[in-house]
Design a protein around this motif. Structure first.
Motif, PDB file in Angstrom:
ATOM      1  N   CYS A 131       5.623  14.317   9.314  1.00 44.59           N
ATOM      2  CA  CYS A 131       5.183  13.082   8.644  1.00 44.59           C
ATOM      3  C   CYS A 131       5.578  11.844   9.442  1.00 44.59           C
ATOM      4  CB  CYS A 131       5.749  13.015   7.225  1.00 44.59           C
ATOM      5  SG  CYS A 131       5.079  14.278   6.135  1.00 44.59           S
ATOM      6  N   THR A 132       6.786  11.826   9.945  1.00 40.73           N
ATOM      7  CA  THR A 132       7.256  10.693  10.742  1.00 40.73           C
ATOM      8  C   THR A 132       6.424  10.541  12.009  1.00 40.73           C
ATOM      9  OG1 THR A 132       9.512  10.927   9.896  1.00 40.73           O
ATOM     10  CG2 THR A 132       9.249   9.742  11.980  1.00 40.73           C
ATOM     11  N   TYR A 133       6.199  11.643  12.696  1.00 41.25           N
ATOM     12  CA  TYR A 133       5.413  11.617  13.931  1.00 41.25           C
ATOM     13  C   TYR A 133       4.009  11.082  13.661  1.00 41.25           C
ATOM     14  CZ  TYR A 133       2.899  13.049  18.084  1.00 41.25           C
ATOM     15  OH  TYR A 133       2.106  13.046  19.208  1.00 41.25           O
ATOM     16  N   LEU A 134       3.333  11.654  12.664  1.00 38.28           N
ATOM     17  CA  LEU A 134       1.956  11.241  12.367  1.00 38.28           C
ATOM     18  C   LEU A 134       1.894   9.798  11.883  1.00 38.28           C
ATOM     19  CD1 LEU A 134       0.517  14.495  10.786  1.00 38.28           C
ATOM     20  CD2 LEU A 134       0.072  13.562  13.071  1.00 38.28           C
ATOM     21  N   ASN A 135       2.859   9.387  11.096  1.00 43.14           N
ATOM     22  CA  ASN A 135       2.871   7.989  10.640  1.00 43.14           C
ATOM     23  C   ASN A 135       3.026   7.029  11.815  1.00 43.14           C
ATOM     24  OD1 ASN A 135       2.193   7.289   8.050  1.00 43.14           O
ATOM     25  ND2 ASN A 135       4.200   7.756   7.215  1.00 43.14           N
ATOM     26  N   ASN A 136       3.835   7.406  12.783  1.00 47.50           N
ATOM     27  CA  ASN A 136       3.988   6.576  13.987  1.00 47.50           C
ATOM     28  C   ASN A 136       2.686   6.493  14.765  1.00 47.50           C
ATOM     29  OD1 ASN A 136       6.669   5.953  13.494  1.00 47.50           O
ATOM     30  ND2 ASN A 136       7.449   7.638  14.729  1.00 47.50           N
ATOM     31  N   LYS A 137       1.947   7.580  14.826  1.00 43.68           N
ATOM     32  CA  LYS A 137       0.688   7.620  15.574  1.00 43.68           C
ATOM     33  C   LYS A 137      -0.467   6.990  14.797  1.00 43.68           C
ATOM     34  CE  LYS A 137       2.220   9.654  19.238  1.00 43.68           C
ATOM     35  NZ  LYS A 137       2.187   8.981  20.536  1.00 43.68           N
ATOM     36  N   TRP A 138      -0.408   7.061  13.475  1.00 46.75           N
ATOM     37  CA  TRP A 138      -1.507   6.592  12.635  1.00 46.75           C
ATOM     38  C   TRP A 138      -1.206   5.272  11.924  1.00 46.75           C
ATOM     39  CZ3 TRP A 138      -2.313  12.004  10.027  1.00 46.75           C
ATOM     40  CH2 TRP A 138      -2.993  12.847  10.918  1.00 46.75           C
ATOM     41  N   GLY A 139      -0.264   4.527  12.428  1.00 43.45           N
ATOM     42  CA  GLY A 139       0.019   3.210  11.885  1.00 43.45           C
ATOM     43  C   GLY A 139       0.502   3.193  10.447  1.00 43.45           C
ATOM     44  N   GLY A 140       1.279   4.195  10.073  1.00 45.21           N
ATOM     45  CA  GLY A 140       1.844   4.228   8.727  1.00 45.21           C
ATOM     46  C   GLY A 140       0.848   4.594   7.639  1.00 45.21           C
ATOM     47  N   ALA A 141      -0.200   5.336   7.989  1.00 46.83           N
ATOM     48  CA  ALA A 141      -1.266   5.672   7.023  1.00 46.83           C
ATOM     49  C   ALA A 141      -0.813   6.619   5.911  1.00 46.83           C
ATOM     50  CB  ALA A 141      -2.451   6.308   7.756  1.00 46.83           C
ATOM     51  N   LEU A 142       0.260   7.360   6.140  1.00 49.39           N
ATOM     52  CA  LEU A 142       0.686   8.361   5.152  1.00 49.39           C
ATOM     53  C   LEU A 142       1.754   7.785   4.221  1.00 49.39           C
ATOM     54  CD1 LEU A 142       1.085  11.446   7.529  1.00 49.39           C
ATOM     55  CD2 LEU A 142      -0.941  10.771   6.216  1.00 49.39           C
TER      56      LEU A 142
END
Length: 147
Positions: A131-142
């Protein structure tokens, strides 16, 4: 727009408590991020049984997503060899970057999904690192909720 996503672990949980948490969170799909999803220790969380229970109890789908799982080597170093969390964390984040999971997956795939792993809490579990990784890549979308 925030994507609602949850995470859950099944150890130290009864089946009733596990499925109740998923139902209350209105989870539509459980994304299993375990490397091995058929362990005899998993009880109600073995892949085939879990898919059935999720559909019957929660009306949710099941998807095994090994792209979001650690490698055998990384897992062994942390679990069997009692490696440091910080080392595991760095190795796993490097693996996520090498796999470019943010390009292979989309935020929409995670809407009302729940990442499943065995760990009872997310504090030292790779599901929260995903979740942390994806949020960093997706601009906090999650918008993440740990069940």
């Amino acid at each position: 727009m925030k994507i609602e996503i949850a995470t859950i672990g099944f150890t130290k949980s009864t089946a009733e408590h596990f499925f109740d948490r998923l139902k209350q969170a209105k989870v539509r799909q459980v994304m299993d991020v375990r490397l091995h999803n058929t362990s005899q220790l998993a009880g109600f969380a073995k892949a085939d049984d879990l898919a059935f229970f999720l559909k019957e109890i929660c009306g949710a789908n099941y998807l095994h997503q090994p792209l979001l799982a650690p490698t055998e080597e990384i897992l062994k170093g942390f679990k069997q060899e009692k490696g440091a969390w910080e080392v595991y964390q760095k190795q796993f984040m490097k693996l996520m970057a090498a796999r470019q999971v943010e390009k292979a997956l989309t935020p929409a795939m995670f809407d009302h999904a729940c990442l499943l792993c065995s760990e009872a809490t997310p504090h030292h579990c790779h599901r929260q690192l995903v979740c942390t990784y994806l949020n960093n890549k997706w601009g906090g979308a999650l918008h993440v909720t740990h069940l």
